[in-house]
Structure formats: C-alpha cells, structure tokens
Design a protein around this motif. Structure first.
Motif, PDB file in Angstrom:
ATOM      1  N   ALA A 127       0.840  -1.201   0.000  1.00 62.02           N
ATOM      2  CA  ALA A 127       0.000   0.000   0.000  1.00 62.02           C
ATOM      3  C   ALA A 127       0.876   1.253   0.000  1.00 62.02           C
ATOM      4  CB  ALA A 127      -0.936  -0.007   1.199  1.00 62.02           C
ATOM      5  N   ASP A 128       1.945   1.224   0.826  1.00 61.72           N
ATOM      6  CA  ASP A 128       2.872   2.368   0.860  1.00 61.72           C
ATOM      7  C   ASP A 128       3.525   2.553  -0.505  1.00 61.72           C
ATOM      8  OD1 ASP A 128       2.306   2.688   3.502  1.00 61.72           O
ATOM      9  OD2 ASP A 128       4.221   1.925   4.247  1.00 61.72           O
ATOM     10  N   ALA A 129       3.929   1.438  -1.105  1.00 63.74           N
ATOM     11  CA  ALA A 129       4.603   1.512  -2.402  1.00 63.74           C
ATOM     12  C   ALA A 129       3.661   2.101  -3.450  1.00 63.74           C
ATOM     13  CB  ALA A 129       5.076   0.126  -2.844  1.00 63.74           C
ATOM     14  N   ARG A 130       2.382   1.666  -3.384  1.00 61.42           N
ATOM     15  CA  ARG A 130       1.408   2.155  -4.357  1.00 61.42           C
ATOM     16  C   ARG A 130       1.261   3.667  -4.265  1.00 61.42           C
ATOM     17  NH1 ARG A 130      -2.438  -1.722  -3.298  1.00 61.42           N
ATOM     18  NH2 ARG A 130      -1.846  -3.266  -4.844  1.00 61.42           N
ATOM     19  N   SER A 131       1.382   4.197  -3.036  1.00 56.80           N
ATOM     20  CA  SER A 131       1.189   5.638  -2.867  1.00 56.80           C
ATOM     21  C   SER A 131       2.480   6.420  -3.122  1.00 56.80           C
ATOM     22  CB  SER A 131       0.650   5.943  -1.471  1.00 56.80           C
ATOM     23  OG  SER A 131       1.585   5.510  -0.502  1.00 56.80           O
ATOM     24  N   ASP A 132       3.587   5.713  -3.341  1.00 56.58           N
ATOM     25  CA  ASP A 132       4.852   6.378  -3.650  1.00 56.58           C
ATOM     26  C   ASP A 132       4.743   6.979  -5.053  1.00 56.58           C
ATOM     27  OD1 ASP A 132       7.642   6.125  -5.096  1.00 56.58           O
ATOM     28  OD2 ASP A 132       8.071   6.291  -2.963  1.00 56.58           O
ATOM     29  N   PRO A 133       5.085   8.274  -5.208  1.00 58.16           N
ATOM     30  CA  PRO A 133       4.887   8.930  -6.516  1.00 58.16           C
ATOM     31  C   PRO A 133       5.608   8.217  -7.665  1.00 58.16           C
ATOM     32  CG  PRO A 133       5.772  10.481  -4.875  1.00 58.16           C
ATOM     33  CD  PRO A 133       5.597   9.165  -4.193  1.00 58.16           C
ATOM     34  N   THR A 134       6.825   7.759  -7.430  1.00 59.04           N
ATOM     35  CA  THR A 134       7.584   7.086  -8.495  1.00 59.04           C
ATOM     36  C   THR A 134       6.882   5.802  -8.915  1.00 59.04           C
ATOM     37  OG1 THR A 134       9.545   7.871  -7.341  1.00 59.04           O
ATOM     38  CG2 THR A 134       9.903   6.338  -9.156  1.00 59.04           C
ATOM     39  N   VAL A 135       6.465   5.012  -7.905  1.00 65.64           N
ATOM     40  CA  VAL A 135       5.793   3.747  -8.193  1.00 65.64           C
ATOM     41  C   VAL A 135       4.469   4.025  -8.896  1.00 65.64           C
ATOM     42  CG1 VAL A 135       4.769   1.669  -7.181  1.00 65.64           C
ATOM     43  CG2 VAL A 135       6.914   2.582  -6.262  1.00 65.64           C
ATOM     44  N   ALA A 136       3.729   5.033  -8.422  1.00 65.59           N
ATOM     45  CA  ALA A 136       2.448   5.382  -9.039  1.00 65.59           C
ATOM     46  C   ALA A 136       2.659   5.737 -10.506  1.00 65.59           C
ATOM     47  CB  ALA A 136       1.800   6.545  -8.283  1.00 65.59           C
ATOM     48  N   ALA A 137       3.730   6.483 -10.807  1.00 66.84           N
ATOM     49  CA  ALA A 137       4.028   6.874 -12.188  1.00 66.84           C
ATOM     50  C   ALA A 137       4.334   5.640 -13.048  1.00 66.84           C
ATOM     51  CB  ALA A 137       5.204   7.854 -12.216  1.00 66.84           C
ATOM     52  N   ILE A 138       5.093   4.708 -12.476  1.00 70.90           N
ATOM     53  CA  ILE A 138       5.434   3.486 -13.213  1.00 70.90           C
ATOM     54  C   ILE A 138       4.156   2.684 -13.499  1.00 70.90           C
ATOM     55  CG2 ILE A 138       6.627   1.253 -13.071  1.00 70.90           C
ATOM     56  CD1 ILE A 138       8.770   2.737 -11.362  1.00 70.90           C
ATOM     57  N   LEU A 139       3.301   2.537 -12.470  1.00 76.53           N
ATOM     58  CA  LEU A 139       2.066   1.779 -12.653  1.00 76.53           C
ATOM     59  C   LEU A 139       1.178   2.432 -13.725  1.00 76.53           C
ATOM     60  CD1 LEU A 139       1.181   0.838  -8.963  1.00 76.53           C
ATOM     61  CD2 LEU A 139       2.060  -0.680 -10.733  1.00 76.53           C
ATOM     62  N   LYS A 140       1.188   3.781 -13.761  1.00 73.34           N
ATOM     63  CA  LYS A 140       0.373   4.491 -14.752  1.00 73.34           C
ATOM     64  C   LYS A 140       0.972   4.273 -16.151  1.00 73.34           C
ATOM     65  CE  LYS A 140      -1.663   8.313 -13.471  1.00 73.34           C
ATOM     66  NZ  LYS A 140      -1.514   9.612 -12.818  1.00 73.34           N
TER      67      LYS A 140
END
Length: 178
Positions: A127-140
């Motif tokens: 959950a923390d990783a998902r909210s990390d901006p870098t990770v969120a950008a990668i997922l997008k």
C-alpha cells in the motif's frame, strides 16, 4: 635469493603455535545459561538457530501470543493447529532455553500469528509503495502492471546471504560452432 624465501616461510609459520590451542570445547552449554524469550519472534528465532524449519513454519502459522514471561507461555492456537503443537513447543522451549516451561492454551484471542503479522506488513508495504509517486508513475505508464512483492531491507539482506550458499546457476549455452 633462496634465503629470502626461507625467512618468508619462518614469518608465516610464526603465528601457528598461537592458534594451536583452538579446539576448546567449553562454550557448548553456555547458551543454555539464559536465552531471553520475550516474544513469538524470539521463539521462531530459536527454531531458526536450531535449524528446525518445519517446526518454525508450523509455529508461525498456528500460535497467537496471549502472554509470555520467563518459563511461562500462554497462547491461543488457530482452529486447525496440529494436536502435537503444544507438546512440541514445550519440549523445544525446554531444550533450547535450558529451563522448564509451562505452556498453556487460553481462550483469549491473543495477538496475530507471526505469519499474519508478516502478511500485514507486506500488505502495508505494498500500500505504501502504491502511494509512492515514483511507483504510481510506473504503474500508470505500464497499464496492467501490479506490485507483487515489496522487499523490506533486512529481508533483502537475508535473501542475499541465503543466495551465497547457492551454486551459480548453470548456463546451458552451446558455444561450439555447428
């Protein structure tokens, strides 16, 4: 120049007599003096130290802590816990800590099992990783990508230590010309 090699050999063999009385067998019963056991993690750690991995897995999945004090452990077991678990736990604690333990089962719920705790930590880390901006950008950027695992740094160090024992993977490449 042969004399130089001779003194070299003398210098190397000098420390040997100092190391000779190495096989001292005294520190064997030492750990039994007092092994602090204050948590389920301590008990799992003892199982690990004594290479009792099967027991460690059963213990982590089935035992919830109600209370613990020196020589006395009160637990709550998950519904499908093995019938032998309490006896196994009692005898192992005694063997590993060098003292008698009274292990009793309570109807109190107790805390989470170690296994539940680790799963909760992993889910929180994801959950923390998902909210990390870098990770969120990668997922997008990669539709359909998911976070499947989050390595907590101390777990990574353990994995790397475990990998050192592994032989290098054999590569199956034919470099001979056909």
């Amino acid at each position: 120049g042969g004399g130089g090699g001779q003194t070299m050999r003398l210098v190397q063999s000098e420390p040997a007599p100092m190391q000779a009385p190495a096989p001292v067998r005294a520190p064997e019963p030492e750990p039994a003096a007092e092994v602090p056991v204050r948590s389920l993690a301590d008990i799992a750690g003892l199982a690990e130290t004594h290479r009792d991995i099967a027991f460690k897995i059963i213990f982590k999945r089935n035992v919830r802590l109600v209370s613990i004090e020196p020589g006395r452990l009160t637990v709550n077991l998950v519904p499908d816990a093995p019938k032998t678990l309490l006896g196994d736990l009692t005898s192992r604690l005694q063997k590993w800590t060098g003292r008698r333990w009274i292990v009793s089962v309570s109807n109190e719920k107790g805390g989470p099992t170690l296994w539940e705790e680790e799963n909760n930590r992993r889910e929180m880390a994801i959950a923390d990783a998902r909210s990390d901006p870098t990770v969120a950008a990668i997922l997008k950027a990669f539709p359909g990508a998911k976070i499947v695992d989050v390595r907590i740094p101390d777990a990574v160090a353990q994995d790397m230590a475990a990998d050192e024992d592994m032989p290098a993977p054999e590569t199956d490449i034919d470099d001979e010309e056909e």
